[in-house]
Design an enzyme around this catalytic site. Structure first.
Site, PDB file in Angstrom:
ATOM      1  N   HIS A  43      46.843  49.063  45.868  1.00 46.49           N
ATOM      2  CA  HIS A  43      46.118  48.142  45.008  1.00 46.49           C
ATOM      3  C   HIS A  43      44.600  47.597  45.574  1.00 46.49           C
ATOM      4  CE1 HIS A  43      46.031  45.133  41.609  1.00 46.49           C
ATOM      5  NE2 HIS A  43      45.101  44.583  42.573  1.00 46.49           N
ATOM      6  N   GLU A  44      44.543  47.296  46.764  1.00 48.04           N
ATOM      7  CA  GLU A  44      43.267  47.070  47.386  1.00 48.04           C
ATOM      8  C   GLU A  44      42.368  48.135  47.790  1.00 48.04           C
ATOM      9  OE1 GLU A  44      42.484  44.176  47.390  1.00 48.04           O
ATOM     10  OE2 GLU A  44      44.521  43.197  46.882  1.00 48.04           O
ATOM     11  N   HIS A  53      40.483  49.138  44.499  1.00 53.01           N
ATOM     12  CA  HIS A  53      39.314  48.356  44.236  1.00 53.01           C
ATOM     13  C   HIS A  53      38.201  48.810  45.118  1.00 53.01           C
ATOM     14  CE1 HIS A  53      41.167  45.349  41.776  1.00 53.01           C
ATOM     15  NE2 HIS A  53      42.000  44.665  42.763  1.00 53.01           N
TER      16      HIS A  53
END
Length: 225
Positions: A25-26, A29
């Protein structure tokens, strides 16, 4: 499922979140921001799947022992985005990359899950568990793969809630008029308090659970039809 096995699987599931799901997820980003021209996260070593790069001590402890937690936020500087895109648009794309990555991983995991369930030893292990409570390695793998799908779907759907500081708020901001956007930014710091209050009051849990299960059921019917 006996208590010892349930406790083990619950703890192991939380480790999966820390070591696999959250880094995906990170990193998404950071990668999205990088492709839009902002290399801030890349320079700080956040464009990686190494969980240590996204490790937040307090958030990790909370996740392991309280069942909820968070990672270190990915730094994004919208002033460094390419001028081909607005700051709000770039922030929305960067924010959306996180939930979208988890959704794609959930779909890929469902494909693997479908193949895994084709093996007779797995089918036998599942039948043994539901008929006699017997547990072996194949059933644990079956359970963990299923949990991995749910976790990714849960993280994707939860983060799309349009309440700051969740990713959904940045996606929503792209469509708001300037006056409404200003109001959203003014109260952004209180968003986490709203989320904690909703969690403490038990509001929204059923809706979120239904949404996650609904998407899981849709994927299940697509790949197991």
């Amino acid at each position: 499922m006996n208590l010892d096995l349930s406790t083990f699987l619950d703890f192991f599931t939380r480790l999966i979140v820390i070591c696999m799901v959250t880094p995906i997820h990170e990193c998404a980003h950071a990668y999205a921001a990088y492709k839009l021209g902002d290399d801030t996260a890349s320079i700080q070593g956040r464009m990686t799947l190494n969980p240590l790069a996204h490790f937040d001590p307090v958030g990790t402890i909370c996740l392991l022992f309280a069942g909820f937690g968070w990672a270190k936020p990915v730094p994004v500087n919208p002033n460094r985005f390419d001028r081909k895109i607005s700051m709000r648009g770039g922030m929305a794309i960067t924010a959306l990359a996180g939930p979208l990555s988890n959704l794609l991983v959930a779909i890929l995991s469902m494909v693997i899950y479908r193949v895994f369930c084709c093996f007779q030893v797995v089918q036998t292990a599942v039948v043994d568990y539901y008929t006699s409570g017997g547990v072996n390695t194949y059933f644990v793998l079956y359970y963990m793969l299923q949990a991995f799908i749910f976790i990714n779907l849960g993280l994707a759907i939860f983060n799309l809630i349009p309440i700051p500081p969740l990713d959904g708020s940045k996606v929503l901001a792209m469509f708001l008029p300037n006056s409404a956007y200003g109001q959203l930014m003014r109260y952004e710091r209180y968003g986490i308090l709203v989320l904690l209050a909703l969690s403490w009051l038990g509001l929204g849990g059923n809706f979120l659970g239904d949404a996650i299960y609904g998407v899981y059921e849709a994927l299940f019917h697509i790949f197991f039809a």
